[in-house]
Design an enzyme around this catalytic site. Structure first.
Site, mmCIF file in Angstrom:
data_model
loop_
_atom_site.group_PDB
_atom_site.id
_atom_site.type_symbol
_atom_site.label_atom_id
_atom_site.label_comp_id
_atom_site.label_asym_id
_atom_site.label_seq_id
_atom_site.Cartn_x
_atom_site.Cartn_y
_atom_site.Cartn_z
ATOM 1 N N ASP A 189 0.843 -1.200 0.000
ATOM 2 C CA ASP A 189 0.000 0.000 0.000
ATOM 3 C C ASP A 189 0.877 1.249 0.000
ATOM 4 O OD1 ASP A 189 -2.145 -1.712 0.280
ATOM 5 O OD2 ASP A 189 -2.202 -1.518 2.468
HETATM 6 N N1 URA Z 1 -1.123 -5.914 3.982
HETATM 7 C C1 URA Z 1 -1.605 -4.662 3.996
HETATM 8 O O1 URA Z 1 -2.617 -4.381 4.621
HETATM 9 N N2 URA Z 1 -0.938 -3.725 3.314
HETATM 10 C C2 URA Z 1 0.202 -3.968 2.627
HETATM 11 O O2 URA Z 1 0.769 -3.060 2.039
HETATM 12 C C3 URA Z 1 0.693 -5.275 2.631
HETATM 13 C C4 URA Z 1 0.015 -6.239 3.304
#
Ligand code: URA
Length: 239
Positions: free
Chosen positions: A105
């Protein structure tokens, strides 16, 4: 004989410009194959046998490249984005065929593998392969007492999505936050955040520490990238 590819693809893959720029270079006589200047860029070359040069400088066709990026928050895991900087901007390579393996993310930091090896990417991302991914997270407030057990049993997210059993280790606390390491074996959308949400908790910071045998280099500053070592490449390929 190796696999033949077009001269313009060869040079574009190696970051020597767009196909139209390469065409212009050829028209000016700047490109040669086996010592002979060529004017056309749709010619086929064998990357293993033919000697391609630009301005007399040999250009090697490196088939596969592998980089480890320490992704900072604020950049998107994409090859192009109109709004934000992308992880590819941080890699600072002109090579055009690289892509990130899986996604983090925008606010997640940590290990991201970037390569042009589609087969390896598939092996690491395939849901059937259950590649371990270890995350460090800061979680607001206290966790329910049975958090580790519920994650170990395989929980159901708020929207009803089931997830595979995961390992939760509590590292300690920092003020009001709980510090944890979570190992998951799949990569569903926002999975870590949603797993904590299902426990009634909110992740305030998330960082990926490893993916299969590949661990984030503690010496690699946030925002920096480096090529994988031969040992790292072998390790990810062999898993
Ligand atoms: N899980 C998440 O919630 N975000 C990420 O970036 C990776 C795994």
């Amino acid at each position: 004989m190796g696999k033949e590819i077009r001269l313009d693809k060869f040079l574009a893959d190696m970051g020597r410009g767009t196909r139209s720029q390469i065409r212009e270079m050829a028209k000016k006589g700047r490109i040669s194959i086996n010592g002979q200047p060529v004017k056309k860029t749709d010619l086929k070359v064998d990357p293993e046998r033919d000697a391609v040069a630009v301005d007399g400088q040999p250009v090697a066709y490196v088939t596969h490249e592998y980089y480890m990026l320490h992704k900072p928050a604020g950049v998107v895991t994409a090859t192009e984005d109109n709004l934000h900087r992308t992880v590819m901007d941080l890699l600072k390579t002109a090579r055009k065929d690289l892509f990130p393996v899986g996604r983090l993310d925008i606010d997640t930091e940590g290990l991201l593998l970037i390569t042009n090896d589609g087969e390896l990417a598939h092996q690491l991302l395939s849901p059937k392969k259950h590649v371990d991914k270890v995350y460090f997270a800061r979680v607001a407030g206290a966790l329910p007492e049975d958090a580790a057990q519920r994650m170990a049993e395989g929980m159901t997210l708020r929207d009803g999505t089931p997830v595979l059993p995961a390992e939760l280790a509590i590292d300690g606390t920092d003020g009001d936050e709980t510090l944890v390491r979570l190992t998951i074996r799949e990569g569903k959308f926002h999975q870590v955040k949603r797993m904590f949400e299902a426990l009634g908790c909110r992740v305030t910071y998330l960082k990926r520490l490893s993916m299969g045998p590949l661990a984030l280099d503690p010496e690699l500053p946030c925002g920096a990238a480096r090529p994988l070592t031969e040992q790292e490449i072998q390790a990810v390929k062999e898993r």
